[in-house]
Scaffold this active site. Structure first.
Site, mmCIF file in Angstrom:
data_model
loop_
_atom_site.group_PDB
_atom_site.id
_atom_site.type_symbol
_atom_site.label_atom_id
_atom_site.label_comp_id
_atom_site.label_asym_id
_atom_site.label_seq_id
_atom_site.Cartn_x
_atom_site.Cartn_y
_atom_site.Cartn_z
ATOM 1 N N HIS A 70 0.831 -1.209 0.000
ATOM 2 C CA HIS A 70 0.000 0.000 0.000
ATOM 3 C C HIS A 70 0.865 1.258 0.000
ATOM 4 O O HIS A 70 2.083 1.215 0.230
ATOM 5 C CB HIS A 70 -0.947 0.004 1.205
ATOM 6 C CG HIS A 70 -0.256 0.017 2.543
ATOM 7 N ND1 HIS A 70 0.298 1.146 3.088
ATOM 8 C CD2 HIS A 70 -0.048 -0.989 3.448
ATOM 9 C CE1 HIS A 70 0.817 0.877 4.273
ATOM 10 N NE2 HIS A 70 0.625 -0.433 4.513
ATOM 11 N N CYS A 120 3.161 -4.995 6.635
ATOM 12 C CA CYS A 120 2.750 -4.567 5.296
ATOM 13 C C CYS A 120 3.934 -3.987 4.532
ATOM 14 O O CYS A 120 4.955 -3.591 5.125
ATOM 15 C CB CYS A 120 1.626 -3.544 5.391
ATOM 16 S SG CYS A 120 0.036 -4.256 5.864
#
Length: 248
Positions: free
Chosen positions: A208, A224
């Protein structure tokens, strides 16, 4: 009685003759100034005081000190702004990203076929494998100590300006540190997931964007893979749902 009247008539005739002679010469002579008594001139003076010309002059005289004060204030204001501006810039300045983490084409001789995403969590690079021994390389932020992981997944979802719902374990973990996370953050520039998100299988991990681009190149996340917003937008347009992602 007759004797007294005749001198008076003679005097009147002489005055009349003199007046006739004087009026004949008035058109060629300078007239004397008209004198007005002070008590009659006072109203006229008041009226002249209200005349537009005099009023404008009074306003200008009244405004002159204000204009001077304004001109004196402006340099001080400019000086203050000039002094304060650098300090404000220093307060909001952020570390610049190392140019090595900017997108670039590189040689690639790994075993993965074109279209595969390969993430090197040691060097903090993400590779999108291309044809002819090439790859497009991006800098990324990866899991901090204790949150490293490796594996192989496929992109299961793609979202534009994704919302963020922190996992319950993350909320609990951060609360123990005195940092209280919201249970929901709408998509937008303040959202920690940034402009795009690529979801990895059924895991809680994503590739992301971020609103903290200066963290790219470090071990900073809870697992992440972070990218600059402009970079994740670029990657988002190049890959599809079902793309294989290999994390090493």
């Amino acid at each position: 009685m007759k004797t007294f009247l005749f001198p008076l008539l003679g005097a009147a005739a002489a005055l009349a003759a003199a007046a006739t002679s004087s009026s004949a010469n008035d058109r060629y002579a300078d007239r004397p100034p008209v004198m007005v008594s002070p008590d009659l001139s006072a109203p006229w003076v008041l009226q002249l005081g209200r005349a537009p010309g005099i009023v404008r002059q009074n306003r200008q005289e009244m405004q002159k000190p204000q204009r001077r004060s304004q001109r004196q204030a402006q340099p001080a204001q400019l000086h203050t702004a000039a002094v304060q501006a650098p300090s404000k810039k220093r307060m909001v300045a952020r570390p610049q990203i190392d140019p090595i983490y900017l997108p670039q084409e590189v040689a690639y001789d790994g075993p993965h076929k074109p279209g595969t995403i390969v993430i090197d969590t040691t060097e903090n690079f993400l590779y999108l494998v291309e044809n002819n021994g090439k790859a497009r390389r991006y800098g990324v932020g990866t899991g901090k100590p204790g949150f490293e992981w490796a594996g192989k997944h496929k992109i299961s979802q793609k979202k534009v300006w994704p919302e963020w719902r922190p996992p319950a374990e993350m909320i609990t973990r951060e609360a123990a540190k005195g940092r209280y996370l919201p249970t929901y953050v709408a998509g937008g520039s303040e959202n920690p997931l940034g402009a795009r998100a690529l979801y990895l299988g059924s895991t809680l991990y994503r590739i992301h964007g971020t609103n903290q681009p200066w963290t790219i190149g470090g071990a900073v996340s809870s697992g992440c893979i972070r990218m600059r917003n402009e970079d994740v937008v670029d990657l988002y347009e190049r890959v599809n749902v079902g793309t294989t992602v290999v994390v090493i």
